[in-house]
Design an enzyme around this catalytic site. Structure first.
Site, PDB file in Angstrom:
ATOM      1  CD  GLU A 267      -3.064  -0.976   0.433  1.00 51.25           C
ATOM      2  OE1 GLU A 267      -3.218   0.098  -0.164  1.00 51.25           O
ATOM      3  OE2 GLU A 267      -3.820  -1.947   0.305  1.00 51.25           O
ATOM      4  CB  CYS A 301      -1.690   7.195   1.250  1.00 52.59           C
ATOM      5  SG  CYS A 301      -2.981   6.335   2.143  1.00 52.59           S
TER       6      CYS A 301
HETATM    7  P1  NAD Z   1       8.150   5.348   4.774  1.00 51.37           P
HETATM    8  O1  NAD Z   1       8.133   4.538   3.539  1.00 51.37           O
HETATM    9  O2  NAD Z   1       9.312   6.216   5.035  1.00 51.37           O
HETATM   10  O3  NAD Z   1       8.033   4.387   6.064  1.00 51.37           O
HETATM   11  C1  NAD Z   1       7.006   3.449   6.231  1.00 51.37           C
HETATM   12  C2  NAD Z   1       7.527   2.338   7.111  1.00 51.37           C
HETATM   13  O4  NAD Z   1       8.613   1.704   6.459  1.00 51.37           O
HETATM   14  C3  NAD Z   1       8.058   2.782   8.468  1.00 51.37           C
HETATM   15  O5  NAD Z   1       7.758   1.769   9.419  1.00 51.37           O
HETATM   16  C4  NAD Z   1       9.549   2.831   8.238  1.00 51.37           C
HETATM   17  O6  NAD Z   1      10.293   2.633   9.420  1.00 51.37           O
HETATM   18  C5  NAD Z   1       9.741   1.663   7.298  1.00 51.37           C
HETATM   19  N1  NAD Z   1      10.935   1.718   6.461  1.00 51.37           N
HETATM   20  C6  NAD Z   1      11.562   2.816   5.959  1.00 51.37           C
HETATM   21  N2  NAD Z   1      12.618   2.432   5.205  1.00 51.37           N
HETATM   22  C7  NAD Z   1      12.653   1.074   5.227  1.00 51.37           C
HETATM   23  C8  NAD Z   1      13.499   0.081   4.630  1.00 51.37           C
HETATM   24  N3  NAD Z   1      14.528   0.418   3.849  1.00 51.37           N
HETATM   25  N4  NAD Z   1      13.210  -1.207   4.868  1.00 51.37           N
HETATM   26  C9  NAD Z   1      12.164  -1.555   5.637  1.00 51.37           C
HETATM   27  N5  NAD Z   1      11.342  -0.684   6.230  1.00 51.37           N
HETATM   28  C10 NAD Z   1      11.571   0.623   6.017  1.00 51.37           C
HETATM   29  O7  NAD Z   1       6.805   6.143   4.762  1.00 51.37           O
HETATM   30  P2  NAD Z   1       6.227   7.132   5.856  1.00 51.37           P
HETATM   31  O8  NAD Z   1       6.884   8.442   5.677  1.00 51.37           O
HETATM   32  O9  NAD Z   1       6.259   6.517   7.207  1.00 51.37           O
HETATM   33  O10 NAD Z   1       4.705   7.181   5.418  1.00 51.37           O
HETATM   34  C11 NAD Z   1       4.286   8.005   4.413  1.00 51.37           C
HETATM   35  C12 NAD Z   1       4.086   7.258   3.118  1.00 51.37           C
HETATM   36  O11 NAD Z   1       3.208   6.162   3.307  1.00 51.37           O
HETATM   37  C13 NAD Z   1       3.426   8.136   2.078  1.00 51.37           C
HETATM   38  O12 NAD Z   1       4.007   7.934   0.831  1.00 51.37           O
HETATM   39  C14 NAD Z   1       1.985   7.638   2.076  1.00 51.37           C
HETATM   40  O13 NAD Z   1       1.303   7.881   0.905  1.00 51.37           O
HETATM   41  C15 NAD Z   1       2.177   6.197   2.332  1.00 51.37           C
HETATM   42  N6  NAD Z   1       0.941   5.604   2.882  1.00 51.37           N
HETATM   43  C16 NAD Z   1       0.221   4.774   2.066  1.00 51.37           C
HETATM   44  C17 NAD Z   1      -0.966   4.234   2.537  1.00 51.37           C
HETATM   45  C18 NAD Z   1      -1.777   3.324   1.663  1.00 51.37           C
HETATM   46  O14 NAD Z   1      -2.639   2.627   2.186  1.00 51.37           O
HETATM   47  N7  NAD Z   1      -1.569   3.278   0.363  1.00 51.37           N
HETATM   48  C19 NAD Z   1      -1.417   4.507   3.822  1.00 51.37           C
HETATM   49  C20 NAD Z   1      -0.654   5.354   4.622  1.00 51.37           C
HETATM   50  C21 NAD Z   1       0.538   5.881   4.129  1.00 51.37           C
END
Ligand code: NAD
Length: 501
Positions: A267, A301
């Protein structure tokens, strides 16, 4: 059940957050454990200290996988009714803790209490949805094409699943993923977001108290996400990854999933076009646009990312939208009457300022806001820009901020073309009084979800998810549980004459 039951150790580390006790350790194999290193969770509204939580490395993550793998067969053999019984108890306990969840969410994510309560209710509803599905999964039975045997299909749990959640909807994301995975019979390892680990901890503690057996639910917090997930994904005992977060990280995880052909659900980010056609109820559209844009301070998102308005109503829409935006009260989410809380972190706040600088440098007009707000927390004024043309800097750019951009179009076909001109495909919105037109436009939008005359649409009964760079798989709806199940086909030899004489 032959499982170990879980008991709370007397040394169980907790922190009191707004009067509610929350575990601060890692939950592995039925025990809350501490690590030598910890990290601090901050209140984004005050920058004050909330808690220090244990910081897992690869060793703790692999211990969680040991625990999940050890119980995978027992957990999948728990009968549907017994599993649904555990879910029912967990749902009852969750409901009894509504205010604790809301307070902890507001403390660590900054969202206004009313939004935390709404998120709690939706999360509990998702959990209930999966509870109801557990005893209603069906298989098929059919003759083979040319007879001689029978085609029997059933579904089996994929196996231990890693669930990686973001900070912007700390409860909804874990409830939606863990609900589906556990209902399907998969043990889970949840990796919280480092900004909001406490909501996840409260959720996992509630499942423990409800009687979920040791090893079935595991939780790790970490500041080394990449090291933790890489170690888990390289281990063939892990059979599923479900990730919610940015498209960049999702793409990295998919590459890591490739060597082991790991089952993956993603997602990811969005670039939600919010289309207002010339026959729209403009007052309704402006109100819904404000909710869709500024909920969670724009950090969603599915937020309205490009507001695309037909020229005939652009002036009226913009006037109403700006007036409503200026009425929004920004502040600490615990204060009465606050509509918009802080940005999650200093780093994200810097990102919002940079975004606004970029917008100022384009052919655009700042209509309101445009600045960070003074004080200790990470606050930014709700901001609206009118943008002329189609700047490439904004193509496929997820704003993820309390910053709205309004574009004008001359026709419905231009609106559709502009809306689809993005690498993303999560949520889109259409406002028109003509239902046929709404359906026709909705069907031409390359998005997984289309809101018609509404700016909010998450619901347990709906398949939530995106196409293109917005992801793979769905959460919610009738089919989401199958993201954690694999079809199993048994070819059943039948001697059709046997024993009939
Ligand atoms: P992010 O991708 O930075 O982090 C999300 C999660 O991934 C966190 O738990 C983070 O610690 C982890 N993470 C980061 N780098 C990683 C790696 N290399 N390996 C494994 N895990 C890793 O995103 P964010 O800033 O926390 O959230 C915002 C983003 O999430 C936005 O792009 C938003 O659109 C998206 N989002 C999507 C949905 C959906 O349902 N489509 C819902 C909510 C948020």
């Amino acid at each position: 059940m032959g499982f170990m039951t879980t008991t709370l150790a007397s040394t169980h580390p907790v922190e009191t957050v707004h009067g509610h006790r929350v575990p601060t350790g890692l939950f592995i194999g039925g025990d809350w454990r501490t690590t030598d290193s910890t990290f601090t969770v901050l209140d984004p509204a005050t920058t004050g200290h909330i808690a220090d939580v244990s910081d897992a490395g690869a060793a703790e993550a692999l211990a969680a996988l040991d625990a999940a793998h050890a119980v995978r067969d027992e957990w999948r053999r728990v009968t549907p009714r017994a599993r649904a019984g555990l879910f029912g108890e967990a749902y009852r306990l969750l409901r009894s803790r509504a205010e604790a969840f809301a307070a902890v969410m507001t403390a660590e994510s900054g969202k206004p209490l009313a939004e935390s309560r709404a998120e709690f209710n939706l999360s509990a509803e998702f959990f209930l949805w999966y509870t109801e599905q557990i005893a209603h999964l069906h298989g098929t039975y059919a003759p083979a094409s040319h007879g001689g045997y029978r085609v029997v299909t059933t579904h089996q749990p994929v196996g231990p699943a890693l669930l990686i959640t973001p900070w912007n909807f700390p409860m909804l994301m874990i409830a939606r993923k863990a609900g589906a995975a556990l209902a399907a019979g998969c043990p889970v390892i949840v990796k919280s977001a480092k900004e909001t680990p406490l909501t996840c901890a409260l959720f996992v503690e509630t499942l423990r108290e409800a009687g979920f057996p040791a090893g079935v639910v595991n939780l790790v917090h970490t500041t080394s996400s990449s090291a933790v997930s890489a170690a888990l994904m390289a281990d063939p005992r892990l059979r599923k990854i479900s990730f919610t977060g940015s498209t960049g990280v999702g793409s990295t995880l998919l590459a890591q999933a490739a060597p082991g052909i790991l089952n993956a659900s993603m997602e990811l980010g969005g670039d939600g076009p919010f289309i207002v056609l010339e026959d729209a109820d403009v007052e309704l559209a402006a109100k819904q646009a404000v909710v869709c844009k500024f909920r969670n301070a724009g950090q969603a998102c599915v937020a309205a990312n490009r507001i695309i308005v037909h020229r005939a109503v652009a002036e009226e829409f913009t006037k109403r939208f700006v007036a409503l935006t200026e009425q929004l009260r920004v502040g600490n989410g615990f204060d009465d009457g606050v509509d918009v809380g802080p940005i999650i972190s200093a780093r994200q706040l810097d990102g919002v300022s940079e975004l606004v600088d970029t917008l100022r440098g384009l052919d655009s007009e700042l209509l309101t806001g445009g600045n960070a707000l003074p004080g200790d927390g990470f606050f930014f004024a709700p901001t609206v820009f009118r943008v002329n043309g189609r700047p490439t800097e904004l193509c496929s750019r997820e704003l993820f901020a309390p910053v709205a951009t309004i574009y004008q179009v001359e026709s419905t076909s231009e609106a559709i073309e502009f809306a689809n001109d993005t690498r993303y495909g999560l949520a889109a919105y259409v406002f028109t009084r003509d239902l046929s037109r709404a359906v026709a436009v909705g069907e031409r939008l390359d998005f997984g979800m289309v809101g018609i005359n509404r700016g909010i649409m998450a619901d347990p009964a709906a398949a939530f998810g995106g196409v293109k760079a917005s992801g793979l798989g769905r959460e919610g709806g009738h089919d989401a549980i199958y993201d954690y199940l694999e079809p199993k086909y048994l070819a059943l030899t039948v001697d059709e004459e046997a024993g009939l004489a």
